[in-house]
Design an enzyme around this catalytic site. Structure first.
Site, PDB file in Angstrom:
ATOM      1  N   GLU A  24      25.313  -9.522   2.485  1.00 38.37           N
ATOM      2  CA  GLU A  24      26.124  -8.119   2.379  1.00 38.37           C
ATOM      3  C   GLU A  24      27.336  -7.885   3.464  1.00 38.37           C
ATOM      4  OE1 GLU A  24      24.187  -4.755   0.598  1.00 38.37           O
ATOM      5  OE2 GLU A  24      25.423  -3.370   2.304  1.00 38.37           O
ATOM      6  N   GLN A 218      22.609   2.169  16.635  1.00 41.36           N
ATOM      7  CA  GLN A 218      22.524   1.910  15.074  1.00 41.36           C
ATOM      8  C   GLN A 218      21.307   1.919  14.517  1.00 41.36           C
ATOM      9  OE1 GLN A 218      22.691  -2.278  15.248  1.00 41.36           O
ATOM     10  NE2 GLN A 218      21.726  -2.700  13.014  1.00 41.36           N
TER      11      GLN A 218
HETATM   12  P1  FAD Z   1      19.578   5.488  -8.243  1.00 39.87           P
HETATM   13  O1  FAD Z   1      19.393   4.616  -8.979  1.00 39.87           O
HETATM   14  O2  FAD Z   1      20.332   6.524  -9.568  1.00 39.87           O
HETATM   15  O3  FAD Z   1      17.918   6.403  -8.006  1.00 39.87           O
HETATM   16  C1  FAD Z   1      18.418   7.692  -7.519  1.00 39.87           C
HETATM   17  C2  FAD Z   1      17.292   8.308  -7.240  1.00 39.87           C
HETATM   18  O4  FAD Z   1      16.934   9.230  -8.043  1.00 39.87           O
HETATM   19  C3  FAD Z   1      16.013   8.023  -6.978  1.00 39.87           C
HETATM   20  O5  FAD Z   1      14.807   8.875  -6.115  1.00 39.87           O
HETATM   21  C4  FAD Z   1      15.525   7.468  -7.877  1.00 39.87           C
HETATM   22  O6  FAD Z   1      14.350   7.435  -8.477  1.00 39.87           O
HETATM   23  C5  FAD Z   1      16.227   8.671  -9.095  1.00 39.87           C
HETATM   24  N1  FAD Z   1      16.470   8.863 -10.518  1.00 39.87           N
HETATM   25  C6  FAD Z   1      16.847   7.876 -11.271  1.00 39.87           C
HETATM   26  N2  FAD Z   1      16.698   7.988 -12.471  1.00 39.87           N
HETATM   27  C7  FAD Z   1      16.417   9.136 -12.423  1.00 39.87           C
HETATM   28  C8  FAD Z   1      15.831   9.822 -13.766  1.00 39.87           C
HETATM   29  N3  FAD Z   1      16.427   9.222 -15.051  1.00 39.87           N
HETATM   30  N4  FAD Z   1      15.425  10.742 -13.606  1.00 39.87           N
HETATM   31  C9  FAD Z   1      15.464  11.277 -12.619  1.00 39.87           C
HETATM   32  N5  FAD Z   1      15.511  10.937 -11.342  1.00 39.87           N
HETATM   33  C10 FAD Z   1      15.593   9.263 -11.600  1.00 39.87           C
HETATM   34  N6  FAD Z   1      26.368   3.298  -1.396  1.00 39.87           N
HETATM   35  C11 FAD Z   1      27.387   3.349  -1.468  1.00 39.87           C
HETATM   36  O7  FAD Z   1      28.054   4.648  -1.517  1.00 39.87           O
HETATM   37  N7  FAD Z   1      27.951   2.301  -1.378  1.00 39.87           N
HETATM   38  C12 FAD Z   1      27.533   0.606  -1.635  1.00 39.87           C
HETATM   39  O8  FAD Z   1      27.952  -0.015  -0.940  1.00 39.87           O
HETATM   40  C13 FAD Z   1      26.295   0.928  -1.616  1.00 39.87           C
HETATM   41  N8  FAD Z   1      24.903  -0.033  -1.537  1.00 39.87           N
HETATM   42  C14 FAD Z   1      23.600   0.318  -1.431  1.00 39.87           C
HETATM   43  C15 FAD Z   1      22.971  -1.094  -1.663  1.00 39.87           C
HETATM   44  C16 FAD Z   1      21.730  -1.659  -1.133  1.00 39.87           C
HETATM   45  C17 FAD Z   1      20.994  -3.082  -1.706  1.00 39.87           C
HETATM   46  C18 FAD Z   1      21.289  -0.182  -0.943  1.00 39.87           C
HETATM   47  C19 FAD Z   1      19.530  -0.112  -1.437  1.00 39.87           C
HETATM   48  C20 FAD Z   1      21.719   0.767  -0.933  1.00 39.87           C
HETATM   49  C21 FAD Z   1      23.281   1.120  -1.063  1.00 39.87           C
HETATM   50  N9  FAD Z   1      24.130   2.776  -1.191  1.00 39.87           N
HETATM   51  C22 FAD Z   1      24.949   2.074  -1.064  1.00 39.87           C
HETATM   52  C23 FAD Z   1      23.155   3.781  -1.000  1.00 39.87           C
HETATM   53  C24 FAD Z   1      22.738   4.666  -2.148  1.00 39.87           C
HETATM   54  O9  FAD Z   1      24.395   4.204  -2.901  1.00 39.87           O
HETATM   55  C25 FAD Z   1      22.199   5.365  -2.398  1.00 39.87           C
HETATM   56  O10 FAD Z   1      20.652   5.769  -1.495  1.00 39.87           O
HETATM   57  C26 FAD Z   1      22.167   6.741  -3.159  1.00 39.87           C
HETATM   58  O11 FAD Z   1      21.888   7.629  -3.005  1.00 39.87           O
HETATM   59  C27 FAD Z   1      21.108   6.361  -4.561  1.00 39.87           C
HETATM   60  O12 FAD Z   1      21.927   5.047  -5.377  1.00 39.87           O
HETATM   61  P2  FAD Z   1      20.931   4.248  -6.366  1.00 39.87           P
HETATM   62  O13 FAD Z   1      22.010   3.055  -7.011  1.00 39.87           O
HETATM   63  O14 FAD Z   1      19.859   3.604  -5.704  1.00 39.87           O
HETATM   64  O15 FAD Z   1      20.431   5.355  -7.805  1.00 39.87           O
END
Ligand code: FAD
Length: 293
Positions: A24, A218
Site C-alpha cells: 500500500e 508514528q
Molecule cells: P464500512 O464498511 O461502511 O464500515 C464502517 C462501520 O460501519 C463499521 O463499524 C461497520 O460495522 C458499520 N457498518 C457497515 N455497514 C453497516 C450497516 N449496513 N448498518 C450499520 N452499520 C454498518 N480511509 C481513507 O480515507 N482513504 C483510504 O485510502 C483508506 N484506506 C484504507 C485501507 C484499509 C485496508 C483500511 C482497513 C482502511 C482504510 N481507510 C481509508 C479507512 C476507512 O475509510 C475508515 O476506517 C472508515 O471509517 C470505514 O471505512 P469502511 O469502508 O471500513 O466502512
C-alpha cells in the site's frame, strides 16, 4: 486484470497454493515529491508484488486525481496491477458516476471500496452511508472488482463484534471479493477474526495488513487512531529503542517479519504491507521472506 481472478489463479487446481504479496502506498502531496515516488515505485515493483494499492484522501478532487494518476503510472509504466482506494461518505451519486467513468476510461478495474472517515470539516453528502452502498451502486456502473476493508479488532465506531461481522458479511454479499485488514500487532487477534469470518460464511480471501514500525511517534498515532492492541513484548521493544533510529528500524523490521512468518505458516491468503512509501521497509521485509512466500 481483476484482483479476484489473481486469487482464483493462485488457488487453481494442480498448483501449489501461493500466497499473495501486496503493497500500500499513498500519493505524494506535492508535485515536487513526484520524483521520489518514481524511486519508491522502482524498488517496490522490482519486488514483484501481485498488486499495489493507492490510498485516497478524504474528500476533494485533487486527492482523487493524484490517486488515479499514481494508479495509472503503476499500471502502465511499471506493469503492476493497481488497486484504487475510493471513499464515498463525502461524494454524491453524480460524483461517483464521474469516478466510475474516469476509472473505466483509463482501464482501472480494481477498487478498494471504502466509506471513509468522518470529518467535521467536510460535509457528508448522504447518498452513501456504508462501503457496501458504494459497492452495490458502482457494480452497475462498470466491470469492476471490489475489495473491502476489515477490522480484526473491530472498527472504532462498531457497536459490538457480532454486528461488525454481520456488516462485513453484508459487504461481501454486496460484492466485495477480497478483504484487506486494518493493521494489528498481535496475530492471535487476526486468527480469531478470520475464524469468526469463516463461521459467518465469509469465504473471500482475508489479507492481513502489516505495518512495520520505524518510528515511535508514528506507532503511537496509529494505535490512537485505530485502537490496535499494543502487546507488552512490542511495547518493550519500542520503549527500549525509541531514541535510537537505526536500532528501532532493525527491531521494527524483525517484529513485523516475525508476525509475517507466523501468518504465512498458517492458513492465510497473502500479506498486505503498509509500506508508508518507504522502499527500504518493503525491501527488508521481502528479503526476509524471499524463500517463504
Ligand atoms: P464500512 O464498511 O461502511 O464500515 C464502517 C462501520 O460501519 C463499521 O463499524 C461497520 O460495522 C458499520 N457498518 C457497515 N455497514 C453497516 C450497516 N449496513 N448498518 C450499520 N452499520 C454498518 N480511509 C481513507 O480515507 N482513504 C483510504 O485510502 C483508506 N484506506 C484504507 C485501507 C484499509 C485496508 C483500511 C482497513 C482502511 C482504510 N481507510 C481509508 C479507512 C476507512 O475509510 C475508515 O476506517 C472508515 O471509517 C470505514 O471505512 P469502511 O469502508 O471500513 O466502512
Amino acid at each position: 486484470m481483476k484482483i479476484s481472478e489473481k486469487y482464483k489463479e493462485k488457488q487453481g487446481e494442480g498448483r501449489l497454493p501461493k500466497k499473495s504479496l501486496s503493497f500500500e502506498i499513498f500519493p505524494p502531496k506535492k508535485d515536487s515529491e513526484l520524483k521520489n515516488i518514481d524511486e519508491t515505485l522502482a524498488v517496490l515493483c522490482e519486488l514483484e508484488p501481485d498488486y499495489i494499492s493507492v490510498t485516497f484522501g478524504a474528500g476533494g478532487s485533487a486527492n482523487c486525481n493524484r490517486t488515479i494518476e499514481l494508479a495509472k503510472k503503476i499500471k502502465y509504466e511499471y506493469h503492476v496491477e493497481p488497486v484504487v482506494h475510493l471513499t464515498c461518505l463525502h461524494y454524491d451519486k453524480k460524483e461517483i458516476d464521474e469516478f466510475a467513468k474516469i476509472l473505466t476510461d483509463v482501464g482501472l478495474q480494481n477498487i478498494l471500496a471504502l466509506r471513509g472517515d468522518r470529518n467535521p470539516n467536510i460535509p457528508e453528502k448522504g447518498d452513501f452511508r456504508h462501503a457496501s452502498d458504494l459497492i452495490s451502486y458502482m457494480k452497475e456502473k462498470g466491470d469492476f472488482c471490489f475489495l473491502g476493508a476489515c477490522y480484526p479488532e473491530c472498527h472504532p465506531e462498531s457497536d459490538d463484534r457480532v454486528s461488525e461481522i454481520k456488516h462485513l458479511k453484508a459487504k461481501v454479499d454486496a460484492g466485495a471479493e477480497v478483504l484487506l485488514s486494518q493493521l494489528f500487532f498481535d496475530n492471535k487477534v487476526f486468527f480469531r477474526f478470520q475464524e469468526d469470518c469463516r463461521i459467518a460464511d465469509i469465504g473471500t480471501p482475508i489479507i492481513p495488513g502489516i505495518m512495520p514500525v520505524i518510528n515511535a511517534a508514528q506507532i503511537k498515532r496509529m494505535i490512537t487512531m485505530c485502537g490496535a492492541t499494543f502487546p507488552t513484548r512490542f511495547q518493550k521493544i519500542i520503549s527500549k529503542y525509541e531514541e535510537n533510529k537505526e536500532a528501532l528500524f532493525d527491531a521494527g523490521m524483525s517484529y513485523a517479519l516475525s508476525q509475517i512468518i507466523d501468518l504465512l505458516a498458517s492458513d492465510i491468503d497473502g500479506i498486505h504491507l503498509y509500506t508508508m512509501n518507504n522502499p527500504l521497509v518493503a525491501r527488508r521485509i521481502c528479503e526476509g521472506i524471499r524463500n517463504i512466500i
